[in-house]
Write an enzyme that holds these catalytic residues in place. Structure first.
Site, mmCIF file in Angstrom:
data_model
loop_
_atom_site.group_PDB
_atom_site.id
_atom_site.type_symbol
_atom_site.label_atom_id
_atom_site.label_comp_id
_atom_site.label_asym_id
_atom_site.label_seq_id
_atom_site.Cartn_x
_atom_site.Cartn_y
_atom_site.Cartn_z
ATOM 1 N N ASP A 37 0.832 -1.220 0.000
ATOM 2 C CA ASP A 37 0.000 0.000 0.000
ATOM 3 C C ASP A 37 0.863 1.266 0.000
ATOM 4 O OD1 ASP A 37 1.009 -0.191 2.497
ATOM 5 O OD2 ASP A 37 -0.913 -0.096 3.558
ATOM 6 N N HIS A 241 22.707 4.545 -19.829
ATOM 7 C CA HIS A 241 21.694 4.791 -18.800
ATOM 8 C C HIS A 241 21.879 3.868 -17.591
ATOM 9 C CE1 HIS A 241 18.951 6.819 -21.983
ATOM 10 N NE2 HIS A 241 19.845 7.649 -21.493
ATOM 11 N N ASP A 258 25.835 11.603 -14.232
ATOM 12 C CA ASP A 258 24.825 12.336 -14.993
ATOM 13 C C ASP A 258 23.627 12.462 -14.064
ATOM 14 O OD1 ASP A 258 22.774 13.189 -16.655
ATOM 15 O OD2 ASP A 258 23.318 11.863 -18.319
ATOM 16 N N ASP A 269 20.073 19.061 -15.873
ATOM 17 C CA ASP A 269 20.593 17.804 -16.428
ATOM 18 C C ASP A 269 22.085 17.986 -16.703
ATOM 19 O OD1 ASP A 269 21.046 15.462 -17.782
ATOM 20 O OD2 ASP A 269 19.749 15.917 -19.489
ATOM 21 N N HIS A 348 25.201 8.973 -29.306
ATOM 22 C CA HIS A 348 23.964 9.721 -28.996
ATOM 23 C C HIS A 348 24.060 11.129 -29.551
ATOM 24 C CE1 HIS A 348 25.942 11.914 -25.664
ATOM 25 N NE2 HIS A 348 26.432 10.752 -25.246
ATOM 26 N N HIS A 352 19.135 17.936 -26.125
ATOM 27 C CA HIS A 352 17.662 17.819 -26.170
ATOM 28 C C HIS A 352 17.086 19.018 -25.439
ATOM 29 C CE1 HIS A 352 18.035 16.494 -21.968
ATOM 30 N NE2 HIS A 352 19.007 15.710 -22.384
ATOM 31 N N HIS A 359 13.656 15.534 -20.835
ATOM 32 C CA HIS A 359 13.624 15.569 -22.306
ATOM 33 C C HIS A 359 12.350 16.327 -22.623
ATOM 34 C CE1 HIS A 359 16.362 11.766 -22.711
ATOM 35 N NE2 HIS A 359 16.960 12.784 -22.176
ATOM 36 N N GLU A 382 25.793 18.044 -24.686
ATOM 37 C CA GLU A 382 26.350 16.899 -23.962
ATOM 38 C C GLU A 382 27.108 15.906 -24.841
ATOM 39 O OE1 GLU A 382 23.378 14.027 -22.609
ATOM 40 O OE2 GLU A 382 21.806 15.443 -23.159
ATOM 41 N N TYR A 386 32.852 7.086 -25.612
ATOM 42 C CA TYR A 386 32.748 5.866 -24.805
ATOM 43 C C TYR A 386 33.496 4.762 -25.543
ATOM 44 C CZ TYR A 386 28.849 8.893 -23.622
ATOM 45 O OH TYR A 386 28.107 10.002 -23.303
ATOM 46 N N ARG A 403 31.352 11.952 -20.529
ATOM 47 C CA ARG A 403 30.306 12.857 -21.045
ATOM 48 C C ARG A 403 30.425 14.151 -20.249
ATOM 49 N NH1 ARG A 403 26.567 9.625 -21.138
ATOM 50 N NH2 ARG A 403 25.386 9.897 -19.227
ATOM 51 N N GLU A 405 28.136 17.570 -19.821
ATOM 52 C CA GLU A 405 26.794 18.054 -20.182
ATOM 53 C C GLU A 405 26.451 19.311 -19.404
ATOM 54 O OE1 GLU A 405 23.602 15.315 -19.161
ATOM 55 O OE2 GLU A 405 22.256 16.330 -20.568
HETATM 56 N N1 GLY Z 1 20.107 12.455 -18.249
HETATM 57 C C1 GLY Z 1 19.568 12.045 -19.462
HETATM 58 C C2 GLY Z 1 20.158 12.756 -20.569
HETATM 59 O O1 GLY Z 1 21.236 13.286 -20.449
HETATM 60 O O2 GLY Z 1 19.570 12.874 -21.600
HETATM 61 MN MN MN Z 2 22.053 13.912 -18.596
HETATM 62 MN MN MN Z 3 20.690 15.210 -21.207
#
Ligand code: GLY
Ligand code: MN
Ligand code: MN
Length: 435
Positions: A37, A241, A258, A269, A348, A352, A359, A382, A386, A403, A405
């Site tokens: 619950d 991720h 991240d 982000d 990637h 975004h 996002h 970002e 890798y 990365r 960002e």
């Molecule tokens: N944290 C997700 C991205 O960087 O898009």
């Molecule tokens: Mn991110």
């Molecule tokens: Mn991002």
């Protein structure tokens, strides 16, 4: 500050986009069960919150231009002192009017009796079609009910329209009140990343560094992260991720974090990558500096009038050239870009939209062309590299995942980096880590 007046202005802006004889119906999200619950912490639907500021479940906002008894109506839970003693405070119908500016408010349970009457004689019904299928079917049921009643002389709306296009264009361009909140989200998130750099030591676990960082978010007033934190040591950084965050941090490896705080329903982000022992190795530093140069090349394309894809293209070119220089790729730059062989190391995109959702909403293309950047747009920059051991590369590069960002606001004269408080230069990071 985002207050009742801001929500009123947002509704007025949306109202200008719809016909005087249309109706907008926006439900909020529902509470989700976590186990037994116990429920997940409730987070209001972003569209609903954007237009209302109302933070309780079981609520629907209705905009009904020209309605004699009130154009802006909220359906919500009634006050119930017994339930509130257990589950928390409720605004109630009076609160919806007094604190959220509704012209009128009705109990959520009565929506099926009242809303169909408000929909009669309207032309278009705007709602978030597809977001909440159960609510969609209720709307369709009400439409059908009105159609069956047309013998009474009333006519039913003749179009059901997805609200998202109109509202997402509005949400895409951030106004000053939102920018102030996003600056704050960026600052507290950057402070958390600095704390992580200061706290990190070989032998700690990923979740321990995560706790140090998120403690800064919470202390600064963020109730929730904008998304689950990625705290990825060594080879875990090559899992884009990764969220298990349960491994030990090894001397000589990198840590990629991240993570961003959500503040007043706005996301930040940030990604930072730093050496667990405080000192970059030669290989780590070589690739790190390529990613940083790629980010700077992307920043140089952040401004009014650049195309959405220009920062990405600029970052890709720097990364491709850097990988060629380090012999991780072969051939000419032209060939690498054309064949996209760099995607084995950079798979990637460079950014975004960012806003109430990490996002965030908004189209990236208009009529098949990348859209032009405009003042008030906020997005991430970002780039990353890798090196998965599956690639045919010298072992010394293996498992390096980087990365960097940041969150960028487009301004009239260029851009503002909302997250620059967390250092990105390798030398500066080493200084912060040394303490
Ligand atoms: N944290 C997700 C991205 O960087 O898009
Ligand atoms: Mn991110
Ligand atoms: Mn991002």
């Amino acid at each position: 500050m985002i207050n009742q007046q801001v929500h009123k202005r947002r509704r007025a802006e949306l109202g200008n986009q719809i016909g005087g004889n249309d109706i907008v119906i926006v439900p909020t999200s529902t509470v989700k069960s976590r186990n037994g619950d116990v429920e997940f912490r409730f987070r209001a639907d972003s569209d609903f919150h954007y237009l209302t500021g109302f933070e309780e479940p079981d609520a629907v906002a209705v905009m009904c231009p020209g309605r004699a008894n009130g154009e802006y109506v909220i359906f919500c839970r009634e006050k119930d002192l017994q339930r509130e003693m257990w589950d928390g405070r409720r605004a109630g119908l009076e609160g919806a009017i007094e604190f959220y500016g509704a012209d009128d408010a009705f109990p959520y349970e009565d929506i099926g009796d009242i809303l169909p009457g408000m929909m009669e004689e309207r032309e278009k019904v705007y709602t978030n079609v597809g977001r909440y299928p159960e609510f969609d079917s209720r709307v369709l049921g009400w439409l059908n009910k009105i159609k069956l009643d047309t013998s009474s002389g009333k006519h039913a709306p003749f179009e059901l329209v997805d609200l998202s296009h109109l509202l997402y264009e509005q949400r895409l361009i951030k106004r000053l009140d939102e920018i102030q909140v996003m600056r704050k989200a960026g600052k507290m998130s950057a402070a958390g990343h600095v704390k992580a750099m200061q706290a990190c030591k070989p032998g700690m676990y990923e979740y321990q560094v995560q706790a140090e960082m998120e403690c800064e978010f919470r202390k600064a007033g963020s109730h929730y992260n904008a998304y689950p934190s990625i705290v990825a040591g060594g080879e875990n950084a090559c899992i884009l991720h990764y969220t298990e965050n349960d491994r030990v941090l090894n001397d000589g490896e990198l840590l990629l974090i991240d993570a961003g705080a959500e503040f007043q329903c706005y996301a930040s982000d940030i990604s930072r990558t730093f050496p667990i022992n405080g000192k970059f190795s030669a290989e780590q530093r070589a690739l790190y500096d390529i990613v940083l140069a790629a980010q700077h090349a992307a920043f140089a394309k952040c401004g009014v009038g650049f195309g959405w894809n220009e920062p990405h293209d600029a970052a890709v070119e720097v990364i491709a050239q850097g990988l060629l220089d380090e012999n991780l790729l072969e051939g000419s730059l032209e060939r690498v870009l054309e064949s996209q062989s760099y995607t084995q190391f950079y798979m990637h995109r460079t950014g975004h939209w960012l806003g109430m959702d990490v996002h965030d909403v908004g189209d990236y293309q208009v009529e098949d062309n990348w859209r032009e950047l405009e003042a008030g747009m906020v997005f991430t920059v970002e780039p990353g590299i890798y090196v998965n051991p599956n690639t045919t590369t010298d072992e010394r590069w293996h498992n390096i995942g980087i990365r960097i960002e940041d969150n960028v606001l487009i301004t009239k004269h260029g851009y503002e980096n909302l997250t620059s408080d967390a250092p990105t230069n390798a030398d500066d990071i080493e200084v912060v880590m040394a303490g």
